[in-house]
Enzyme design. Structure first.
Site, PDB file in Angstrom:
ATOM      1  N   ARG A 154       0.828  -1.200   0.000  1.00 52.67           N
ATOM      2  CA  ARG A 154       0.000   0.000   0.000  1.00 52.67           C
ATOM      3  C   ARG A 154       0.867   1.256   0.000  1.00 52.67           C
ATOM      4  O   ARG A 154       0.608   2.212  -0.730  1.00 52.67           O
ATOM      5  CB  ARG A 154      -0.908  -0.028   1.242  1.00 52.67           C
ATOM      6  CG  ARG A 154      -1.731   1.239   1.432  1.00 52.67           C
ATOM      7  CD  ARG A 154      -2.658   1.145   2.630  1.00 52.67           C
ATOM      8  NE  ARG A 154      -1.973   0.941   3.903  1.00 52.67           N
ATOM      9  CZ  ARG A 154      -2.576   0.963   5.084  1.00 52.67           C
ATOM     10  NH1 ARG A 154      -3.894   1.146   5.148  1.00 52.67           N
ATOM     11  NH2 ARG A 154      -1.895   0.774   6.206  1.00 52.67           N
ATOM     12  N   GLU A 330     -10.813  -1.780  18.758  1.00 48.67           N
ATOM     13  CA  GLU A 330     -10.550  -0.626  17.891  1.00 48.67           C
ATOM     14  C   GLU A 330     -11.896  -0.003  17.516  1.00 48.67           C
ATOM     15  O   GLU A 330     -12.896  -0.706  17.402  1.00 48.67           O
ATOM     16  CB  GLU A 330      -9.789  -1.087  16.639  1.00 48.67           C
ATOM     17  CG  GLU A 330      -9.369   0.050  15.724  1.00 48.67           C
ATOM     18  CD  GLU A 330      -8.452  -0.410  14.578  1.00 48.67           C
ATOM     19  OE1 GLU A 330      -7.393  -1.021  14.870  1.00 48.67           O
ATOM     20  OE2 GLU A 330      -8.809  -0.176  13.420  1.00 48.67           O
TER      21      GLU A 330
END
Ligand code: 3EB
Length: 348
Positions: A154, A330
């Site tokens: 990425r 999260e």
């Protein structure tokens, strides 16, 4: 005067809500996330359905719908790549099956490269959000861990498109179970927006080498400042202070640290936005690594689930692996700016 009253918005409104039924009564859906599903498709009403192959915990919604007031068109870019677009927004989504022989770094690089090229070709300027769901995200040791290989590919793709600290998108990277598809979704805007970093946390794109060969390519939050009512896209946020995971194996403390991080990020966004009174209501995704943690995680996040102005955000709890093995919870969020009270009265 508020942003909304002062400025001619160049973006349409963008709203996000959770939906239990996913009924086709959403007239302005740009796209729709479908929790607990693994296959992408265009639904009967033409809306692109983005599968998120994670189990919904509790009696949660099955869909998260992103809506715009603009007309939407959608279609297929390639075999497994779909898009949905309006004048202001472009979403691209793809799924790929992977296994232990996959080179996740070059696969991720290719996918991002294709997506970023599409964004440029279609004349959208700013990639504001990405979501990444990676089967068995923590599989592999050291730098060969799937998440680190994903981050490597990425990062190279964003770098070759000249993305930097001013242009990286808000992000999420969560693990799904073995055998599901790698799913990558990006959302781009027609024109540029504001990046927000968190004073309590090191910028992720500056993390030191110990977390992998390349740092993660995401901003802590992106403020969609051109919307009629500005929208704050908060990246997946966990119990990280500076660059270190804190409260290892302590769920409640991690949830509370996550809360402090999101509150601090919201405050930073408020300062940068200039005129909004608060960011409130909104839509939250809570990810927990262990199913049994679900009720305690929700209870420990209560400050996030009750806004200061009395409103309550929609939220959903999903079973998913956090990208660092020492993290248990999260949270990502979408908030709407509220104009200062005086302007509310003046505009009413
Ligand atoms: C963190 O703050 C926790 O690699 O896209 C959160 C959000 C995290 C996005 C990503 C990773 C990503 O580093 C992990």
């Amino acid at each position: 005067m508020s942003i909304a009253a002062k400025k001619t918005p160049s973006c349409s409104e963008l709203t996000v809500h959770l939906d239990k039924t996913g009924g086709s009564n959403e007239t302005n859906a740009l796209f729709r996330f479908c929790f607990g599903r693994d296959l992408s498709e265009q639904s009967a009403d033409g809306t692109v359905n983005i599968p998120i192959p994670l189990q919904v915990l509790g009696n949660g919604a099955k869909f998260e719908v992103w809506e715009t007031s603009e007309p939407v068109h959608s279609g297929r870019i390639a075999n497994n790549m779909f898009f949905a677009a309006s004048t202001s927004w472009l979403m691209i989504h793809t799924t790929v099956l992977i296994d232990d022989t996959s080179d996740l770094s070059s696969l991720t690089h290719d996918i991002y490269n294709n997506m970023l090229n599409e964004v440029v070709q279609r004349n959208y300027e700013d990639i504001v959000r990405t979501w990444n769901y990676i089967p068995e995200i923590n599989k592999g040791d050291g730098d060969s861990e799937r998440y680190r290989q994903f981050s490597l590919g990425r990062s190279i793709a964003f770098e070759s498109h000249n993305c930097n600290s001013e242009t990286l998108p808000a992000g999420t990277a969560i693990g799904s179970v073995a055998g599901t598809q790698l799913g990558i979704t990006i959302l781009a805007a027609k024109s540029s927006n504001i990046r927000v970093e968190n004073p309590r946390q090191m910028s992720a794109f500056q993390y030191p080498r110990q977390y992998g060969p390349r740092s993660p390519s995401f901003a802590r939050a992106v403020l969609l400042s051109q919307c009629e009512l500005p929208v704050l896209l908060v990246s997946g946020t966990a119990s990280i202070l500076g660059h270190e995971s804190v409260h290892t194996s302590k769920l409640i403390n991690q949830a509370e640290e996550t809360t402090r991080n999101i509150v601090s990020l919201r405050d930073a966004a408020l300062k940068q936005s200039g005129t909004a009174e608060s960011f409130s209501a909104g839509c939250l995704r809570i990810y927990v690594r262990d199913k049994a943690d679900f009720p305690i995680a929700v209870d420990s996040l209560k400050e996030l689930l009750h806004n200061r102005d009395g409103s309550k955000p929609d939220y959903i709890v999903l079973l998913g692996d956090i990208c660092r093995t020492d993290l248990l919870v999260e949270v990502e969020a979408v908030y709407q700016a509220r104009p200062p009270l005086a302007d509310n009265i003046a505009l009413a």
